[in-house]
Design a protein around this motif. Structure first.
Motif, PDB file in Angstrom:
ATOM      1  N   THR A 190     -15.671  25.846 -27.022  1.00 48.77           N
ATOM      2  CA  THR A 190     -15.600  25.648 -25.697  1.00 48.77           C
ATOM      3  C   THR A 190     -16.696  26.026 -24.758  1.00 48.77           C
ATOM      4  O   THR A 190     -17.492  27.080 -25.058  1.00 48.77           O
ATOM      5  CB  THR A 190     -14.588  26.709 -25.218  1.00 48.77           C
ATOM      6  OG1 THR A 190     -14.159  26.530 -23.815  1.00 48.77           O
ATOM      7  CG2 THR A 190     -14.777  27.953 -25.457  1.00 48.77           C
ATOM      8  N   ASP A 191     -16.938  25.076 -23.939  1.00 48.10           N
ATOM      9  CA  ASP A 191     -17.880  25.386 -22.869  1.00 48.10           C
ATOM     10  C   ASP A 191     -17.242  26.311 -21.620  1.00 48.10           C
ATOM     11  O   ASP A 191     -16.482  25.691 -20.880  1.00 48.10           O
ATOM     12  CB  ASP A 191     -18.483  24.369 -22.435  1.00 48.10           C
ATOM     13  CG  ASP A 191     -19.557  23.517 -22.994  1.00 48.10           C
ATOM     14  OD1 ASP A 191     -19.813  24.188 -24.097  1.00 48.10           O
ATOM     15  OD2 ASP A 191     -19.950  22.371 -22.685  1.00 48.10           O
ATOM     16  N   PHE A 192     -17.386  27.564 -21.414  1.00 52.19           N
ATOM     17  CA  PHE A 192     -16.465  28.490 -20.818  1.00 52.19           C
ATOM     18  C   PHE A 192     -17.325  29.556 -20.424  1.00 52.19           C
ATOM     19  O   PHE A 192     -18.157  30.118 -21.154  1.00 52.19           O
ATOM     20  CB  PHE A 192     -15.140  28.787 -21.147  1.00 52.19           C
ATOM     21  CG  PHE A 192     -14.253  29.100 -20.146  1.00 52.19           C
ATOM     22  CD1 PHE A 192     -13.783  28.244 -19.312  1.00 52.19           C
ATOM     23  CD2 PHE A 192     -13.658  30.200 -20.131  1.00 52.19           C
ATOM     24  CE1 PHE A 192     -12.774  28.369 -18.451  1.00 52.19           C
ATOM     25  CE2 PHE A 192     -12.477  30.495 -19.358  1.00 52.19           C
ATOM     26  CZ  PHE A 192     -12.192  29.497 -18.341  1.00 52.19           C
ATOM     27  N   HIS A 193     -16.953  30.312 -19.178  1.00 52.53           N
ATOM     28  CA  HIS A 193     -17.985  31.096 -18.498  1.00 52.53           C
ATOM     29  C   HIS A 193     -17.468  32.552 -18.723  1.00 52.53           C
ATOM     30  O   HIS A 193     -18.087  33.598 -18.541  1.00 52.53           O
ATOM     31  CB  HIS A 193     -18.071  31.144 -17.177  1.00 52.53           C
ATOM     32  CG  HIS A 193     -16.852  30.635 -16.218  1.00 52.53           C
ATOM     33  ND1 HIS A 193     -16.202  29.644 -16.169  1.00 52.53           N
ATOM     34  CD2 HIS A 193     -15.887  31.722 -15.910  1.00 52.53           C
ATOM     35  CE1 HIS A 193     -15.144  29.517 -15.489  1.00 52.53           C
ATOM     36  NE2 HIS A 193     -14.747  30.748 -15.326  1.00 52.53           N
ATOM     37  N   MET A 194     -16.317  32.697 -19.488  1.00 53.48           N
ATOM     38  CA  MET A 194     -15.607  33.961 -19.875  1.00 53.48           C
ATOM     39  C   MET A 194     -16.106  34.410 -21.321  1.00 53.48           C
ATOM     40  O   MET A 194     -16.259  33.701 -22.134  1.00 53.48           O
ATOM     41  CB  MET A 194     -14.225  33.901 -19.486  1.00 53.48           C
ATOM     42  CG  MET A 194     -13.858  33.742 -18.148  1.00 53.48           C
ATOM     43  SD  MET A 194     -12.134  34.385 -17.569  1.00 53.48           S
ATOM     44  CE  MET A 194     -12.169  34.075 -15.693  1.00 53.48           C
ATOM     45  N   LYS A 195     -15.665  35.845 -21.361  1.00 46.50           N
ATOM     46  CA  LYS A 195     -16.174  36.281 -22.777  1.00 46.50           C
ATOM     47  C   LYS A 195     -15.124  35.644 -23.920  1.00 46.50           C
ATOM     48  O   LYS A 195     -14.038  35.432 -23.795  1.00 46.50           O
ATOM     49  CB  LYS A 195     -16.150  37.852 -22.737  1.00 46.50           C
ATOM     50  CG  LYS A 195     -17.201  38.258 -22.050  1.00 46.50           C
ATOM     51  CD  LYS A 195     -17.162  39.700 -22.158  1.00 46.50           C
ATOM     52  CE  LYS A 195     -18.484  40.302 -21.178  1.00 46.50           C
ATOM     53  NZ  LYS A 195     -18.450  41.721 -20.964  1.00 46.50           N
ATOM     54  N   LYS A 196     -15.559  35.871 -25.025  1.00 51.31           N
ATOM     55  CA  LYS A 196     -14.759  35.641 -26.203  1.00 51.31           C
ATOM     56  C   LYS A 196     -13.722  36.451 -26.396  1.00 51.31           C
ATOM     57  O   LYS A 196     -12.549  36.079 -26.489  1.00 51.31           O
ATOM     58  CB  LYS A 196     -15.771  35.558 -27.639  1.00 51.31           C
ATOM     59  CG  LYS A 196     -15.066  35.396 -28.798  1.00 51.31           C
ATOM     60  CD  LYS A 196     -16.177  35.473 -30.018  1.00 51.31           C
ATOM     61  CE  LYS A 196     -15.285  35.763 -31.173  1.00 51.31           C
ATOM     62  NZ  LYS A 196     -16.450  35.582 -32.493  1.00 51.31           N
ATOM     63  N   LYS A 197     -13.959  37.868 -26.173  1.00 51.30           N
ATOM     64  CA  LYS A 197     -12.725  38.562 -26.266  1.00 51.30           C
ATOM     65  C   LYS A 197     -11.556  38.377 -25.153  1.00 51.30           C
ATOM     66  O   LYS A 197     -10.523  38.636 -25.545  1.00 51.30           O
ATOM     67  CB  LYS A 197     -13.575  40.183 -25.971  1.00 51.30           C
ATOM     68  CG  LYS A 197     -12.423  41.180 -25.996  1.00 51.30           C
ATOM     69  CD  LYS A 197     -13.263  42.545 -25.744  1.00 51.30           C
ATOM     70  CE  LYS A 197     -12.347  43.875 -25.702  1.00 51.30           C
ATOM     71  NZ  LYS A 197     -13.031  44.971 -25.439  1.00 51.30           N
ATOM     72  N   PHE A 198     -12.068  37.841 -24.115  1.00 49.71           N
ATOM     73  CA  PHE A 198     -10.976  37.727 -23.119  1.00 49.71           C
ATOM     74  C   PHE A 198      -9.980  36.372 -23.445  1.00 49.71           C
ATOM     75  O   PHE A 198      -8.842  36.211 -23.594  1.00 49.71           O
ATOM     76  CB  PHE A 198     -11.500  37.093 -21.789  1.00 49.71           C
ATOM     77  CG  PHE A 198     -10.446  36.660 -20.827  1.00 49.71           C
ATOM     78  CD1 PHE A 198      -9.632  37.447 -20.116  1.00 49.71           C
ATOM     79  CD2 PHE A 198     -10.643  35.405 -20.396  1.00 49.71           C
ATOM     80  CE1 PHE A 198      -8.719  37.028 -19.202  1.00 49.71           C
ATOM     81  CE2 PHE A 198      -9.541  34.834 -19.382  1.00 49.71           C
ATOM     82  CZ  PHE A 198      -8.714  35.618 -18.778  1.00 49.71           C
ATOM     83  N   LEU A 199     -10.869  35.453 -23.989  1.00 50.04           N
ATOM     84  CA  LEU A 199     -10.277  34.127 -24.625  1.00 50.04           C
ATOM     85  C   LEU A 199      -9.363  34.235 -25.781  1.00 50.04           C
ATOM     86  O   LEU A 199      -8.234  33.737 -26.002  1.00 50.04           O
ATOM     87  CB  LEU A 199     -11.167  33.200 -24.993  1.00 50.04           C
ATOM     88  CG  LEU A 199     -12.142  32.532 -23.875  1.00 50.04           C
ATOM     89  CD1 LEU A 199     -13.194  31.598 -24.527  1.00 50.04           C
ATOM     90  CD2 LEU A 199     -11.226  31.909 -22.727  1.00 50.04           C
ATOM     91  N   ILE A 200      -9.798  35.389 -26.686  1.00 47.43           N
ATOM     92  CA  ILE A 200      -9.006  35.740 -27.555  1.00 47.43           C
ATOM     93  C   ILE A 200      -7.396  36.157 -27.034  1.00 47.43           C
ATOM     94  O   ILE A 200      -6.320  35.881 -27.714  1.00 47.43           O
ATOM     95  CB  ILE A 200      -9.658  36.867 -28.465  1.00 47.43           C
ATOM     96  CG1 ILE A 200     -10.549  36.417 -29.212  1.00 47.43           C
ATOM     97  CG2 ILE A 200      -8.509  37.558 -29.542  1.00 47.43           C
ATOM     98  CD1 ILE A 200     -11.396  37.461 -29.999  1.00 47.43           C
ATOM     99  N   LYS A 201      -7.475  37.053 -26.033  1.00 47.92           N
ATOM    100  CA  LYS A 201      -6.335  37.378 -25.378  1.00 47.92           C
ATOM    101  C   LYS A 201      -5.337  36.025 -25.014  1.00 47.92           C
ATOM    102  O   LYS A 201      -4.270  36.218 -24.869  1.00 47.92           O
ATOM    103  CB  LYS A 201      -6.478  38.252 -24.184  1.00 47.92           C
ATOM    104  CG  LYS A 201      -7.053  39.568 -24.483  1.00 47.92           C
ATOM    105  CD  LYS A 201      -7.310  40.457 -23.083  1.00 47.92           C
ATOM    106  CE  LYS A 201      -7.904  41.752 -23.284  1.00 47.92           C
ATOM    107  NZ  LYS A 201      -8.266  42.304 -22.040  1.00 47.92           N
ATOM    108  N   ILE A 202      -6.133  35.187 -24.374  1.00 49.56           N
ATOM    109  CA  ILE A 202      -5.501  34.055 -23.923  1.00 49.56           C
ATOM    110  C   ILE A 202      -4.781  33.181 -25.074  1.00 49.56           C
ATOM    111  O   ILE A 202      -3.630  32.896 -25.144  1.00 49.56           O
ATOM    112  CB  ILE A 202      -6.451  33.093 -23.168  1.00 49.56           C
ATOM    113  CG1 ILE A 202      -6.459  33.781 -21.784  1.00 49.56           C
ATOM    114  CG2 ILE A 202      -5.676  31.650 -23.082  1.00 49.56           C
ATOM    115  CD1 ILE A 202      -7.469  32.970 -20.949  1.00 49.56           C
ATOM    116  N   LEU A 203      -5.455  33.172 -26.199  1.00 43.19           N
ATOM    117  CA  LEU A 203      -4.895  32.496 -27.452  1.00 43.19           C
ATOM    118  C   LEU A 203      -3.715  33.262 -28.028  1.00 43.19           C
ATOM    119  O   LEU A 203      -2.846  32.736 -28.385  1.00 43.19           O
ATOM    120  CB  LEU A 203      -6.136  32.464 -28.464  1.00 43.19           C
ATOM    121  CG  LEU A 203      -7.195  31.490 -28.103  1.00 43.19           C
ATOM    122  CD1 LEU A 203      -8.374  31.811 -28.984  1.00 43.19           C
ATOM    123  CD2 LEU A 203      -6.622  30.007 -28.410  1.00 43.19           C
TER     124      LEU A 203
END
Length: 459
Positions: free
Chosen positions: A216-229
């Motif tokens: 993904t092209d995204f400005h937030m951290k991987k750690k945060f995206l794991i929470k969303i997933l």
């Protein structure tokens, strides 16, 4: 060659700002008066949404063009409509034929509960004005900073860089900057919804023991995206490659060779996403097999519902449109009738969600706000129409200090008759409620007046 004079730039919600890229900013009112040629300069999919938002200007003899010189969205042949469906992509077989399966994140595995990504900035702008009482145009500022960072860090700038630039331009206290930053993370978390149809393809890859990654092209951290997933119950992936962390993006094509080096160039790679350039063209140039899927806004733009973009102005409008387009996209993927070439609403819940949900919720929110403003402590929901409304109200009331609801067993006729105080009131009532039938029936059914056989003018 004929020279053109640029009269200005137009952008959303730029009330205080006077220029953009050293060019005067003009309002819709000025565009109507000047009647200039409008050229939409944006990404392909974004251009289509902008076109639908400003298409009404054509009524004022304003010409609108895309960068390729066209002035209309391509017409969708209804007979070809089914070819937009994922079934026509042969994705099942593509997953079977490849070793590494890469999924795009937003608009592929995950929906946002708004009509387009920049709506998140409008939500933030509302938070800054209404809760933090800031007198800044955060929406415009946020977009300007992204455009600025994009020049040096194409699609791989970070949230930290964005808020460092906000601090630099506004000189706001760090405490306030951190509050806005935290609110942006909360907004993205709240907005994230699973695209269950695409998640089934991820599950297929998992069942086939394929190596699954998210790119993904995204400005937030991987750690945060794991929470969303986790929130969206998306599991089974081996790794997430986030442009802002690896400092390479799909947009500049550098992330694809980076991934190949991680897993071995001898592997077969498949990438699945909604952006024709970043997810498809650039992936193929890097040696990936690529599968393009249509996102929810692209589907809506190809239908008569595209007009909704031109009337979605408030945060409520944009969230409602986002939820509606996501639901229609889901129905299209799961209930499309290939024989009739139609999207079928075969569940009353779908119909209620799309058509009645936003209308009733808007009414309820207005009712709650007006009650608080007028210091009303009780709300009467009249039978029978009020039966459904009081249940929705009670759902919204949970854990909140809203006025007490009362189900009032009355009738419309009683309410109507008791409100009549003069002969003119009776005549005025016909402006709102027409009646078909005899005069005798009218008097009986609407005013509970009984007509006798020897009454004059009984009919």
């Amino acid at each position: 060659k004929k020279k053109f004079y640029i009269v200005g730039n137009y952008g959303e919600k730029r009330k205080k700002k006077k220029d953009l890229y050293n060019t005067k900013l003009i309002s819709l009112k000025e565009i109507k008066l000047l009647k200039p040629i409008v050229i939409i300069v944006a990404k392909q999919e974004t251009s289509k949404i902008i076109f639908k938002e400003i298409e009404f200007l054509k009524k004022f003899k304003v010409s609108i063009f895309f960068l390729d010189g066209t002035s209309q969205l391509p017409l969708i042949n209804s007979r070809q409509f089914k070819k937009y469906h994922i079934k026509y992509k042969g994705l099942n077989q593509l997953i079977k034929n490849n070793d590494i399966i890469s999924f795009d994140l937003y608009d592929t595995l995950i929906y946002r509960a708004c009509s387009k990504p920049k709506d998140v900035y409008q939500i933030l702008d509302s938070y800054a004005k209404n809760y933090l009482k800031l007198k800044i145009d955060l929406y415009s500022l946020r977009i300007d900073i992204e455009n600025y960072l994009q020049q040096s860090y194409p699609n791989f700038f970070s949230l930290k860089q964005i808020y460092q630039e906000i601090k630099k331009r506004t000189n706001l206290p760090l405490r306030i900057i951190n509050k806005i930053k935290t609110e942006e993370e909360k907004t993205e978390y709240r907005q994230a919804l699973p695209n269950k149809h695409m998640i089934r393809y991820l599950q297929l890859a998992k069942n086939l023991n394929k190596t699954i990654i998210i790119t993904t092209d995204f400005h937030m951290k991987k750690k945060f995206l794991i929470k969303i997933l986790k929130k969206c119950k998306i599991y089974g992936y081996k790794n997430i490659f986030v442009s802002s962390e690896v400092k390479k993006s799909k947009f500049n094509r550098q992330i694809y060779p980076y991934i190949k080096n991680k897993f071995g160039k001898d592997k077969n790679f498949l990438h699945i996403g909604d952006n024709k350039i970043s997810d498809v063209i650039n992936a193929r140039k890097a040696g990936f097999i690529a599968c393009h899927i249509n996102n929810s806004s692209a589907l809506i733009i190809s239908t008569n519902l595209a007009k909704l973009f031109s009337v979605s102005n408030t945060v409520f409008d944009k969230i409602s449109l986002g939820l509606i387009q996501n639901k229609i996209h889901t129905i299209y993927n799961e209930n499309f009738n290939f024989n009739k070439n139609k999207i079928i609403l075969n569940d009353p819940a779908f119909f209620g969600y799309i058509f009645f949900g936003p209308l009733i919720l808007c009414y309820m929110l207005w009712l709650i706000q007006e009650s608080k403003k007028r210091l009303i402590n009780k709300i009467f929901f009249c039978s029978r129409e009020g039966y459904c409304l009081i249940q929705i109200y009670n759902f919204l009331k949970k854990g909140k200090n809203f006025p007490k609801p009362i189900y009032f067993k009355t009738s419309r006729r009683l309410a109507t008759v008791s409100s009549l105080t003069s002969e003119n009131d009776i005549y005025d009532s016909f402006k709102f409620h027409r009646f078909f039938g005899s005069f005798r029936d009218l008097l009986k059914n609407r005013f509970n007046v009984k007509v006798f056989h020897d009454d004059l003018n009984k009919n």
